[in-house]
Each structure stands twice: as C-alpha cells, then as structure tokens.
Design a protein around this motif. Structure first.
Motif, short mmCIF file in Angstrom:
data_model
loop_
_atom_site.label_atom_id
_atom_site.label_comp_id
_atom_site.label_asym_id
_atom_site.label_seq_id
_atom_site.Cartn_x
_atom_site.Cartn_y
_atom_site.Cartn_z
N GLY A 16 43.40 33.12 35.76
CA GLY A 16 44.31 34.26 35.64
C GLY A 16 45.28 34.31 36.81
O GLY A 16 45.28 33.44 37.68
N TYR A 17 46.08 35.35 36.81
CA TYR A 17 47.15 35.49 37.81
C TYR A 17 46.59 35.49 39.24
O TYR A 17 46.92 34.62 40.06
CB TYR A 17 47.93 36.77 37.50
N ILE A 18 45.72 36.45 39.54
CA ILE A 18 45.26 36.57 40.92
C ILE A 18 44.22 35.49 41.24
O ILE A 18 44.24 34.88 42.32
CB ILE A 18 44.66 37.99 41.17
N GLY A 19 43.35 35.21 40.26
CA GLY A 19 42.31 34.20 40.47
C GLY A 19 42.89 32.84 40.82
O GLY A 19 42.38 32.13 41.70
N VAL A 36 35.18 29.69 36.73
CA VAL A 36 34.49 30.06 35.49
C VAL A 36 35.42 31.02 34.76
O VAL A 36 35.68 32.12 35.25
CB VAL A 36 33.12 30.72 35.80
N ASP A 37 35.95 30.57 33.64
CA ASP A 37 36.95 31.37 32.93
C ASP A 37 36.83 31.09 31.45
O ASP A 37 36.69 29.94 31.05
CB ASP A 37 38.36 31.02 33.44
N ARG A 38 36.89 32.14 30.64
CA ARG A 38 36.78 31.89 29.19
C ARG A 38 38.15 31.69 28.55
O ARG A 38 38.28 31.62 27.33
CB ARG A 38 35.99 32.98 28.49
N MET A 39 39.17 31.57 29.37
CA MET A 39 40.51 31.16 28.92
C MET A 39 41.04 32.03 27.79
O MET A 39 41.39 31.55 26.70
CB MET A 39 40.52 29.68 28.49
N HIS A 90 34.71 37.47 42.07
CA HIS A 90 34.62 37.87 40.65
C HIS A 90 35.90 38.60 40.23
O HIS A 90 36.05 39.80 40.44
CB HIS A 90 33.40 38.76 40.44
N PHE A 91 36.83 37.82 39.63
CA PHE A 91 38.10 38.41 39.16
C PHE A 91 38.06 38.68 37.65
O PHE A 91 38.90 39.43 37.15
CB PHE A 91 39.26 37.41 39.39
N ALA A 92 37.16 38.01 36.93
CA ALA A 92 37.22 38.04 35.46
C ALA A 92 37.14 39.47 34.93
O ALA A 92 36.34 40.27 35.41
CB ALA A 92 36.09 37.20 34.87
N PRO A 160 39.67 54.43 30.81
CA PRO A 160 38.55 53.48 30.72
C PRO A 160 38.65 52.33 31.72
O PRO A 160 37.64 51.91 32.30
CB PRO A 160 38.62 52.98 29.28
N TYR A 161 39.85 51.82 31.95
CA TYR A 161 39.96 50.70 32.91
C TYR A 161 39.48 51.13 34.30
O TYR A 161 38.62 50.47 34.90
CB TYR A 161 41.42 50.20 32.97
N GLY A 162 40.01 52.23 34.81
CA GLY A 162 39.61 52.70 36.14
C GLY A 162 38.13 53.03 36.18
O GLY A 162 37.43 52.73 37.17
N SER A 164 35.83 51.70 34.36
CA SER A 164 35.03 50.46 34.32
C SER A 164 34.93 49.85 35.72
O SER A 164 33.89 49.31 36.10
CB SER A 164 35.63 49.45 33.32
N LYS A 165 36.00 49.96 36.51
CA LYS A 165 35.96 49.42 37.88
C LYS A 165 35.04 50.27 38.76
O LYS A 165 34.30 49.76 39.60
CB LYS A 165 37.38 49.37 38.46
N TRP A 166 35.12 51.59 38.57
CA TRP A 166 34.25 52.50 39.32
C TRP A 166 32.78 52.19 39.01
O TRP A 166 31.94 52.11 39.91
CB TRP A 166 34.61 53.94 38.95
N VAL A 204 51.94 34.69 34.71
CA VAL A 204 52.20 34.36 33.31
C VAL A 204 51.21 35.12 32.43
O VAL A 204 50.00 34.83 32.45
CB VAL A 204 52.03 32.84 33.05
N HIS A 205 51.68 36.13 31.73
CA HIS A 205 50.87 36.81 30.72
C HIS A 205 51.69 36.92 29.44
O HIS A 205 52.91 37.05 29.50
CB HIS A 205 50.49 38.24 31.19
N GLU A 206 51.01 36.91 28.32
CA GLU A 206 51.71 37.05 27.04
C GLU A 206 50.89 37.95 26.12
O GLU A 206 49.83 37.51 25.68
CB GLU A 206 51.90 35.67 26.43
#
Ligand SMILES: NC(=O)c1ccc[n+]([C@@H]2O[C@H](COP(=O)([O-])OP(=O)(O)OC[C@H]3O[C@@H](n4cnc5c(N)ncnc54)[C@H](O)[C@@H]3O)[C@@H](O)[C@H]2O)c1
Length: 349
Positions: A16-19, A36-39, A90-92, A160-162, A164-166, A204-206
């Motif tokens: 990914g971008y940051i990873g 380790v990335d599921r692409m 762990h970025f995934a 939900p995103y925030g 999930s990180k918490w 690069v994201h699409e």
C-alpha cells in the motif's frame, strides 16, 4: 539487539501507499523485509514494490513478498517461521473514513477481527516489537479549545474507521499486558501526504480518495469523473475559512517515526504517539499550495460535507519528538505537494 530475526521485519500492507514507503526505507537501512499483503485491487500497488526493486537492485534479495491475508493464521505462521521476523509494522487495513460509514461491518472485520487474528499469530510466533498504524480519527471531533490534541486526551471516535483503530489500540495494549515479553507502539498519524523524495514511489489508489492526489490529478487534467473540477466537501465548518482543517505530515517522516519506534519499544510496554506537524491547514489553504507548486489554477466547486468529517484536527506531537527523537524533515504542505507533483509528473498519462 543481536539475536536471530532482529534485523528482519514483517511489513503487513507493504504494497500500500504508506507500507511501500516503509519497505523502501527499511531496505535502505539494511533490514530484511517481508511484505505480507493480500493485494486488494485499487489499494495495493504491486508496481511500487517493483519500482523499489529497480531502484535498489542490491537490496532486492532482502525483499520477500507474500500474497496472503493477515488473518490467515497458518499461512502467516509459516512466513514467521521461515523468516524469523522479530519485528512487525502492521499497516494492513481499510483506511477510508467515508467508506467506513457505509460499510461498518466490513471495516470492523478487516481492521479489528483480522487485526486480532494477526496479533494472535504474531504472539504465538514470538514477535518482540509490534508497531501499529493508528489514526488521528481516534480523537473524534474535539472542540477548538481542546486543540492541539495530546495522546492522553479523551478518545471519542465518531465513525467506524476511527472506532476500529481505537479498538485495535486497546487490543494491542491488552495483548502486551498479558504477554510482557513483547512490546508495542501505536502511531496515530494525522493526514499522511506526499511521496518519497527520492522519486521512487507515489500514491496510487483506484479510486483515489486522498485530497492532495485528487487536487493534483484535477490540475493535471487526469480526473475525468468530474471533468477535472475539484469539489470541496463542505465550506460551512466552524473554521477560519469554512473548510475542514487538518494536520498534514510527510510520508517519509511518518516512516522515520516507525524506524525510531522499533528502537525504543521495550518488553511489556505499549507506547502511543501522535504524528503530525502541529499545524492546521484548511482545504482552501491546501488548494493554494497546490496552485503555487504547479503554477496552475484549480476549478473549484463546493459540495456537501461527507459523513464523519471533523471540522478541525491537529496534533501536539511533542511526545514523539521527546521520546522518539522524531524531527519531521518536511515542514510545509508546499514541500509535501512538491514531492507528490514531481512523482505524478513523471508518470505516463
Ligand atoms: N493514509 C493516511 O493518511 C492514513 C492516516 C492514518 C492512518 N492510516 C493507516 O495507515 C495504514 C496504511 O494506510 P495506506 O494509506 O497505506 O492504505 P492503503 O490502502 O494504501 O494500503 C493498505 C494495504 O493493506 C493491504 N491489506 C488490507 N487488508 C489486508 C489484509 N487483511 N491482509 C493483507 N493485506 C491487507 C492492502 O492490499 C493494501 O496494500 C492503514 O492501517 C491506515 O488505516 C493511514
């Protein structure tokens, strides 16, 4: 350090971008790196890893890429056993706020359930150092008087995103408490921006959802969906110019903090640091920076607010400065935009 595995690091989400920026930096620092990335299509950018191999041919033998889901315990265990990784970045995960509002279950499964499965495997495989991507969104929508936010401030994530990180942070902390032979560090990034300054990697994201690449693609005439018009998501926030205010931090500096974290993590401790410049920049100010860097004028309209967007958020990152010795090298959004524009300008249309 000095035991087997101490210079081997697993990077989940390394395509990914940051990873990928972490992979580049770690290889240059002499680490053996296991991605380790599921692409996930549109999120992972395998071409970035190929660009790293081309840019660093001598280090290429130290880069291993495994296409696997972090929640696949047996497969991840085999990777740990083969490469003897004592450290993990762990970025995934899934990382889009607005998407998380419409797909809460998906976000909790991907970021929390799969995170738990991954941590379970990492513990079973004797990992010593775990650095986890967290986010400024754990703080929710603090009022102006509470800014800049500090690590000890109340956390009230609003989407939900925030959340999930918490939750992931809590799980990491409790896991370390129960397994004190390992240590961890949760890094709460503010808005990560820019591309590596050596020009190897881009963002690069699409579809793309991050504001700087979208503005730059509009300016380059490469945003056909809106005819190269940039839509501001709301100009009625309670901020100085009505647009949302964020704290942008260069991706190379974010990665530098990870490398430093690997050096300070101690068994039994879970650390947490904000990573931001401590400066609030509004969307209108960001547009101005992009126009100055590119010398082009942006066609701008104002659209509706997105669900879950806080009006303003910026960091007090003095703890990371003091305890990690972290000093961001990129101090302005102009420099961040320049790095992204340089990379984008070198890409085929
Ligand atoms: N980009 C930001 O501004 C920002 C800010 C705060 C936090 N973060 C966090 O940083 C991390 C990286 O963000 P990014 O912008 O590089 O995201 P990204 O979408 O560019 O990359 C994520 C990568 O993780 C992989 N992945 C996702 N789920 C996986 C799984 N279950 N198993 C294996 N691989 C998986 C994807 O294939 C992709 O390559 C994320 O955890 C994100 O939440 C990002």
């Amino acid at each position: 350090m000095g035991n087997a595995g101490d210079r081997v690091v697993m990077v989940t989400g390394g395509a990914g971008y940051i990873g990928a920026h972490a992979v580049l930096r770690l290889l240059r620092d002499g680490w053996e790196v296991v991605v380790v990335d599921r692409m996930i299509p549109g999120r992972a950018n395998p071409a970035g890893l190929e660009a790293i191999r081309r840019a660093e041919p001598a280090a290429s033998a130290r880069l291993h890429v495994v296409n696997v889901d972090v929640a696949d315990g047996p497969a991840v265990r085999r990777v740990f056993e083969e490469h003897r990784c004592a450290s993990v970045l762990h970025f995934a995960g899934l990382a889009y706020v607005a998407e998380s509002v419409g797909k809460p279950v998906e976000y909790y499964v991907e970021n929390v359930s799969k995170g738990v499965r991954f941590i379970e495997t990492a513990v079973a495989c004797g990992v010593k150092r775990l650095v986890v991507s967290s986010s400024c969104t754990v703080y929710g929508e603090p009022d102006a008087a509470s800014l800049p936010v500090r690590e000890g401030d109340q956390m009230h994530p609003t989407h939900p995103y925030g959340t999930s990180k918490w939750m992931l942070e809590r799980i990491v902390r409790h896991t370390v408490d129960a397994n004190p032979s390992m240590g961890a560090c949760c890094l709460r990034y503010f808005n990560v921006a820019g591309c590596d300054r050596s020009g190897v990697l881009g963002e690069v994201h699409e579809p793309e959802t991050h504001v700087i690449p979208i503005i730059l693609r509009c300016l380059a005439g490469r945003w056909p969906g809106t005819n190269n018009v940039f839509f501001i998501f709301g100009d009625d926030f309670s901020t100085h110019d009505g647009t949302a205010v964020r704290d942008y931090v260069h991706v190379d500096d974010v990665i530098d903090a990870h490398v430093r974290a690997l050096g300070v993590i101690r068994p039994g401790l879970t650390l947490a640091y904000n990573l931001g410049l401590g400066k609030g920049v509004s969307i209108r100010e960001l547009i101005g920076a992009c126009e100055r860097v590119t010398g082009k004028r942006l066609d701008v309209r104002v659209g509706a607010r997105r669900p879950g967007d806080a009006p303003m958020l910026w960091a007090d990152a003095s703890l990371a400065r003091a305890e990690l010795g972290w000093t961001p090298a990129v101090g302005t959004v102009e420099e961040m935009v320049e790095s992204a524009w340089r990379w984008m300008s070198g890409q085929p249309k």
